[in-house]
Design a protein around this motif. Structure first.
Motif, PDB file in Angstrom:
ATOM      1  N   ASP A  55       0.855  -1.175   0.000  1.00  0.00           N
ATOM      2  CA  ASP A  55       0.000   0.000   0.000  1.00  0.00           C
ATOM      3  C   ASP A  55       0.895   1.230   0.000  1.00  0.00           C
ATOM      4  O   ASP A  55       1.892   1.278   0.725  1.00  0.00           O
ATOM      5  CB  ASP A  55      -0.903  -0.006   1.238  1.00  0.00           C
ATOM      6  N   LEU A  56       0.552   2.229  -0.796  1.00  0.00           N
ATOM      7  CA  LEU A  56       1.384   3.426  -0.898  1.00  0.00           C
ATOM      8  C   LEU A  56       1.361   4.258   0.375  1.00  0.00           C
ATOM      9  O   LEU A  56       2.386   4.715   0.853  1.00  0.00           O
ATOM     10  CB  LEU A  56       0.921   4.284  -2.083  1.00  0.00           C
ATOM     11  N   LYS A  57       0.175   4.440   0.933  1.00  0.00           N
ATOM     12  CA  LYS A  57       0.050   5.313   2.102  1.00  0.00           C
ATOM     13  C   LYS A  57      -0.202   4.453   3.334  1.00  0.00           C
ATOM     14  O   LYS A  57      -1.291   3.928   3.528  1.00  0.00           O
ATOM     15  CB  LYS A  57      -1.098   6.298   1.900  1.00  0.00           C
ATOM     16  N   LEU A  58       0.818   4.343   4.153  1.00  0.00           N
ATOM     17  CA  LEU A  58       0.703   3.592   5.397  1.00  0.00           C
ATOM     18  C   LEU A  58       0.485   4.584   6.530  1.00  0.00           C
ATOM     19  O   LEU A  58       0.927   5.729   6.452  1.00  0.00           O
ATOM     20  CB  LEU A  58       1.968   2.770   5.641  1.00  0.00           C
ATOM     21  N   GLY A  59      -0.162   4.150   7.583  1.00  0.00           N
ATOM     22  CA  GLY A  59      -0.480   5.035   8.694  1.00  0.00           C
ATOM     23  C   GLY A  59       0.720   5.758   9.263  1.00  0.00           C
ATOM     24  O   GLY A  59       0.644   6.917   9.641  1.00  0.00           O
ATOM     25  N   GLY A  61       3.795   6.061   7.603  1.00  0.00           N
ATOM     26  CA  GLY A  61       4.825   6.366   6.613  1.00  0.00           C
ATOM     27  C   GLY A  61       4.400   6.053   5.200  1.00  0.00           C
ATOM     28  O   GLY A  61       3.227   5.848   4.907  1.00  0.00           O
ATOM     29  N   SER A  62       5.391   5.986   4.352  1.00  0.00           N
ATOM     30  CA  SER A  62       5.179   5.770   2.929  1.00  0.00           C
ATOM     31  C   SER A  62       5.513   4.341   2.525  1.00  0.00           C
ATOM     32  O   SER A  62       6.541   3.795   2.934  1.00  0.00           O
ATOM     33  CB  SER A  62       6.061   6.739   2.146  1.00  0.00           C
ATOM     34  N   GLY A  63       4.665   3.781   1.690  1.00  0.00           N
ATOM     35  CA  GLY A  63       4.941   2.467   1.137  1.00  0.00           C
ATOM     36  C   GLY A  63       6.141   2.477   0.201  1.00  0.00           C
ATOM     37  O   GLY A  63       6.722   1.428  -0.091  1.00  0.00           O
ATOM     38  N   LEU A  64       6.532   3.673  -0.266  1.00  0.00           N
ATOM     39  CA  LEU A  64       7.704   3.760  -1.135  1.00  0.00           C
ATOM     40  C   LEU A  64       8.964   3.289  -0.412  1.00  0.00           C
ATOM     41  O   LEU A  64       9.844   2.681  -1.024  1.00  0.00           O
ATOM     42  CB  LEU A  64       7.879   5.190  -1.655  1.00  0.00           C
ATOM     43  N   GLY A 150       8.185  12.664   2.110  1.00  0.00           N
ATOM     44  CA  GLY A 150       7.999  11.418   2.851  1.00  0.00           C
ATOM     45  C   GLY A 150       6.637  11.352   3.523  1.00  0.00           C
ATOM     46  O   GLY A 150       6.482  10.792   4.586  1.00  0.00           O
ATOM     47  N   PHE A 151       5.626  11.932   2.871  1.00  0.00           N
ATOM     48  CA  PHE A 151       4.231  11.952   3.328  1.00  0.00           C
ATOM     49  C   PHE A 151       4.057  12.717   4.640  1.00  0.00           C
ATOM     50  O   PHE A 151       3.173  12.422   5.425  1.00  0.00           O
ATOM     51  CB  PHE A 151       3.638  10.537   3.399  1.00  0.00           C
TER      52      PHE A 151
END
Length: 177
Positions: A55-59, A61-64, A150-151
Motif C-alpha cells: 500500500d502506498l500510504k501507510l499510517g 509512513g510511505s509504502g515507497l 515522505g508523506f
C-alpha cells in the motif's frame, strides 16, 4: 508459477488486508502480512519473498520506503504498489524504486496477478486526448510534494503555501479526474 510462492502484503487497513490475504491464499500464495516498514524488516529477516503487494500510504509512513527495502533485499521480488492516492509522481517513484507495477484502488486479485505477470510495458496502450483538469493537476502536485516530503503533511502544506487543515481536507476528498 512455483508451488505456494511467498508473498508479503504491506497494508495498514487490517480489514482490507484480511480480505486480500484470503483471496491470494485461495490462489496458492503463502501470504505474510505486516502493516509497517518495521514489520516488513522483521519479516525480511526470516522469509524470502517472490511477490509483494504494498500500500502506498501507510499510517506511519510511505509504502515507497517498503518498495525500496524489498528491492534492496531481493531485486527479483515482483512488487506491486496498490493505492487509493494514485498520482503520476508516486507512480514514477515506485517504478524507479523497484516496483514492477502500480495499481489504483479499487483493484482486485485478478488485477494484482496480472500485474505480477507483466514483464514488459505495453506501447499499444491508448493515449488520452483529454486535457488535464485543474483539479487533476492540483491533485498530482499535492501528491508529488507528499512523496518528496515522505508523506509529511505539515511540510507538504508549508511547501505548497497552504494551511495544514486545508491540505488534510483535500486529501480526504476523492479525486475528481
Amino acid at each position: 508459477m512455483e508451488t505456494d510462492p511467498s508473498l508479503v502484503l504491506v497494508e495498514d487497513d487490517a480489514a482490507f488486508a484480511k480480505v486480500l490475504r484470503r483471496s491470494l491464499e485461495r490462489r496458492g500464495y503463502q501470504v505474510y502480512w505486516c502493516d509497517s516498514l518495521d514489520g516488513l524488516r522483521a519479516l525480511l529477516e526470516t522469509v524470502p519473498f517472490a511477490y509483494a503487494v504494498v500500500d502506498l500510504k501507510l499510517g506511519n509512513g510511505s509504502g515507497l520506503e517498503c518498495v525500496r527495502e524489498l528491492h534492496a533485499n531481493d531485486p527479483e521480488t515482483r512488487i506491486v504498489v496498490l493505492t487509493g492516492f494514485a498520482s503520476i509522481a508516486t507512480a514514477v517513484e515506485a517504478i524507479k524504486l523497484g516496483a514492477c507495477h502500480y495499481l489504483a484502488k479499487p483493484s482486485n486479485t485478478d488485477d494484482i496477478e496480472a500485474a505480477f505477470e507483466r514483464t514488459e510495458g505495453d506501447p499499444s496502450i491508448a493515449l488520452g486526448a483529454r486535457a488535464t483538469s485543474l483539479k487533476t493537476l492540483e491533485w498530482e502536485r499535492i501528491h508529488e510534494t507528499l512523496a518528496e516530503t515522505g508523506f509529511n503533511i505539515s511540510e507538504t502544506a508549508r511547501r505548497l503555501g497552504m494551511h495544514r487543515r486545508t491540505l488534510a481536507r483535500k486529501l480526504e476528498k476523492k479525486q475528481v479526474p
